[in-house]
Design a protein around this motif. Structure first.
Motif, short mmCIF file in Angstrom:
data_model
loop_
_atom_site.label_atom_id
_atom_site.label_comp_id
_atom_site.label_asym_id
_atom_site.label_seq_id
_atom_site.Cartn_x
_atom_site.Cartn_y
_atom_site.Cartn_z
N UNK A 1 -4.84 5.05 -15.10
CA UNK A 1 -5.68 4.66 -13.97
C UNK A 1 -7.02 5.38 -14.07
N UNK A 2 -8.09 4.60 -14.17
CA UNK A 2 -9.44 5.18 -14.26
C UNK A 2 -9.75 5.95 -12.98
N UNK A 3 -10.49 7.05 -13.13
CA UNK A 3 -10.83 7.88 -11.98
C UNK A 3 -11.52 7.14 -10.85
N UNK A 4 -12.32 6.13 -11.18
CA UNK A 4 -13.02 5.37 -10.15
C UNK A 4 -12.09 4.51 -9.31
N UNK B 1 -7.75 3.23 -4.89
CA UNK B 1 -6.98 1.99 -4.76
C UNK B 1 -5.52 2.19 -5.15
N UNK B 2 -5.08 3.45 -5.25
CA UNK B 2 -3.75 3.76 -5.74
C UNK B 2 -2.63 3.07 -4.97
N UNK B 3 -2.74 2.99 -3.66
CA UNK B 3 -1.65 2.39 -2.87
C UNK B 3 -1.48 0.91 -3.17
N UNK C 1 0.63 12.89 -10.78
CA UNK C 1 -0.28 12.32 -9.78
C UNK C 1 -0.49 10.83 -9.99
N UNK C 2 -0.47 10.40 -11.24
CA UNK C 2 -0.58 8.97 -11.56
C UNK C 2 0.58 8.21 -10.94
N UNK C 3 1.78 8.77 -11.04
CA UNK C 3 2.96 8.12 -10.49
C UNK C 3 2.95 8.13 -8.96
N UNK C 4 2.52 9.24 -8.39
CA UNK C 4 2.51 9.36 -6.92
C UNK C 4 1.42 8.49 -6.28
N UNK D 1 10.62 12.42 -9.87
CA UNK D 1 9.23 12.88 -9.96
C UNK D 1 8.41 12.45 -8.75
N UNK D 2 8.83 11.39 -8.08
CA UNK D 2 8.09 10.88 -6.92
C UNK D 2 8.86 11.08 -5.62
#
Length: 501
Positions: free
Chosen positions: A205-208, A212-214, A230-233, A300-301
């Protein structure tokens, strides 16, 4: 020269309309248009470089250009077609495997076009979606075996992790690297506005896009690119990619020239290095191994994220889907052989796998027969072209559907099928800065939103015509389907009756 591989297209330039402004020269990343070396002023075309992306046609201020299919007659031979002859010449010259982009172009049966939808008449009146509520909200994830409710209506049952979609349509996996950041950003913005999910693909996932993670389904592929806690969460749900419809049994490969600094940061690999995902996961060689990975991701989550498993539609798909469900997956994604791709071995893309319609119906029926259908949600993928395809998929058993090519076409893709070259003139399947800037995420995401909103409206209208007011009532309701021009075996697998019955 021994080989004869004729060009595919001819650029036709109307000299009466052409002003030699040179706009087409600057717009074509394939070098099809250029200023004549004779005078340096007259614009000419090298048709051998044309891929029919239509960028020049669309941008020409005087509409002086058109693209025609180039026809060069070969001696007639139904077996040794010109395509096979040319492919043999390419491989004889290079010694390389053939690569192709987008989905399977062969004229195999498209079962969506052989399935008809039912409509209500007198005894079961239709529903007007403009005046009566129609529910297309979809909930993905494991369903509890039973609900324990207090007298006042409060549920005492602890619900498994689920994801709520305002539409049964999601955006399928397209990684940053295979598509541009602007293209992925447009999908993320559209997902947020529509209340659905976009899939990051296996590129991290790009930092920008962190905000929009949710609305993101984050992939865990065999290469584990960009995977960390953090990518998974920071996701709606997690997807383990086992297979892909366009290339079952084959891993991924992003050429080093596409691994820019930004792609490197997202994937956590060195700049300029090839990003190779092996065909198998290094830690999955059985259903038991898959169960362990699913359990590890849930640990992990903190058990907060649903975990899906994406598998390609292949023979024995029903048993595979059953095994995945029993391994603890909350969602099973089945990707049909018409699914798109940025690059795949041509022979794999065109000859391996089965249609999503047959795979979906077989898997849904197997899970029902085994009494575990409520244990998982089923998501179908693999070339959904319109809202009617979505409705038919849900009636065959899908909880939701992934779209990808349709979303890219909405953004501006012209299906020139050269994604693997990285020279996408529309700024979608490229990492070249001079090309990626051509795609404006604000404009692109609004076009995708418009497309899905239109499909949502049509889905409600079709359901209303059936006398159905929710996708829950449509899901797996094969009585709403009838087959036409299908064999008895095809009807049996699809679980539908013939038209007229």
């Amino acid at each position: 020269m021994i080989d004869y591989i004729p060009r595919r297209f001819t650029v036709v330039r109307d000299r009466e309309l052409c002003t030699n402004c040179g706009l087409c020269v600057g717009q074509c990343a394939n070098g099809c248009h250029l200023f004549s070396p004779k005078d340096g002023k007259t614009v000419v075309s090298d048709s051998t470089a044309c891929v029919a992306c239509h960028r020049c046609v669309a941008m020409c201020p005087t509409k002086a250009l058109r693209i025609e299919k180039y026809v060069c007659e070969y001696r007639e031979n139904a077996n040794w077609t010109p395509q096979y002859q040319q492919e043999i010449c390419r491989q004889a010259s290079t010694g390389s495997a053939l690569l192709s982009a987008m989905g399977n172009p062969k004229p195999f049966p498209i079962y969506w076009d052989k399935l008809l939808l039912n409509a209500s008449q007198v005894t079961n009146p239709s529903i007007d979606p403009l005046r009566e509520p129609m529910e297309i909200r979809t909930i993905l994830g494991r369903k509890p075996e039973k609900l324990v409710v207090k007298k006042k209506g409060k549920s005492l049952t602890e619900m498994p992790p689920q994801i709520v979609l305002e539409t049964p349509i999601m955006f399928s996996a397209m990684s940053f690297g295979s598509i541009s950041l602007n293209a992925q950003k447009a999908l993320a913005m559209a997902a947020e506005k529509l209340g659905t999910v976009f899939n990051t693909g296996e590129g991290g996932l790009h930092g920008e896009l962190r905000d929009y993670g949710r609305y993101a389904a984050v992939q865990v592929a065999s290469g584990r690119f960009g995977v960390y806690k953090d990518y998974l969460l920071n996701s709606g749900f997690i997807e383990i990619k086992i297979g892909q419809g366009a290339k079952p049994g084959i891993g991924g490969h992003l050429p080093g020239e596409k691994v820019t600094e930004e792609v490197s940061n997202a994937r956590m690999i060195p700049v300029g290095s090839d990003a190779i995902s092996p065909a198998p996961h290094h830690d999955i060689y059985s259903i038991e191994d898959l169960r362990q990975l699913i359990w590890s991701l849930k640990q992990a989550t903190n058990g907060e994220k649903p975990v899906s498993v994406k598998i390609a539609a292949v023979h024995n798909i029903a048993a595979i889907a059953s095994g995945v469900a029993r391994a603890g997956a909350d969602i099973v994604v089945i990707d049909g052989f018409r699914g798109g791709t940025g690059a795949a071995p041509t022979r794999i893309r065109d000859n391996v796998g089965i249609p999503i319609e047959l795979a979906l119906a077989a898997a849904d029926q197997r899970l029902r027969d085994e009494g575990i259908r409520s244990n998982v949600s089923l998501v179908a993928a693999g070339s959904f072209r319109c809202s009617a395809d979505i409705v038919k998929a849900i009636a065959l058993g899908a909880d939701a559907c992934y779209i990808a090519s349709a979303a890219l076409i909405a953004m501006g893709c012209h299906m020139c099928r050269t994604c693997n070259t990285g020279r996408c003139n529309w700024g979608i399947a490229t990492q070249r800065p001079e090309l990626t800037k051509r795609l404006d995420p604000e404009t692109a995401h609004l076009r995708v939103v418009n497309l899905v909103k239109a499909w949502n409206h049509e889905i409600k209208e079709i359901m209303g015509g059936m006398g159905i007011n929710s996708v829950d009532s449509l899901r797996g309701n094969r009585l709403m389907l009838r087959g036409l021009d299908l064999t008895e075996k095809e009807l049996e697998i699809l679980g539908v009756k013939h038209a007229g019955e």
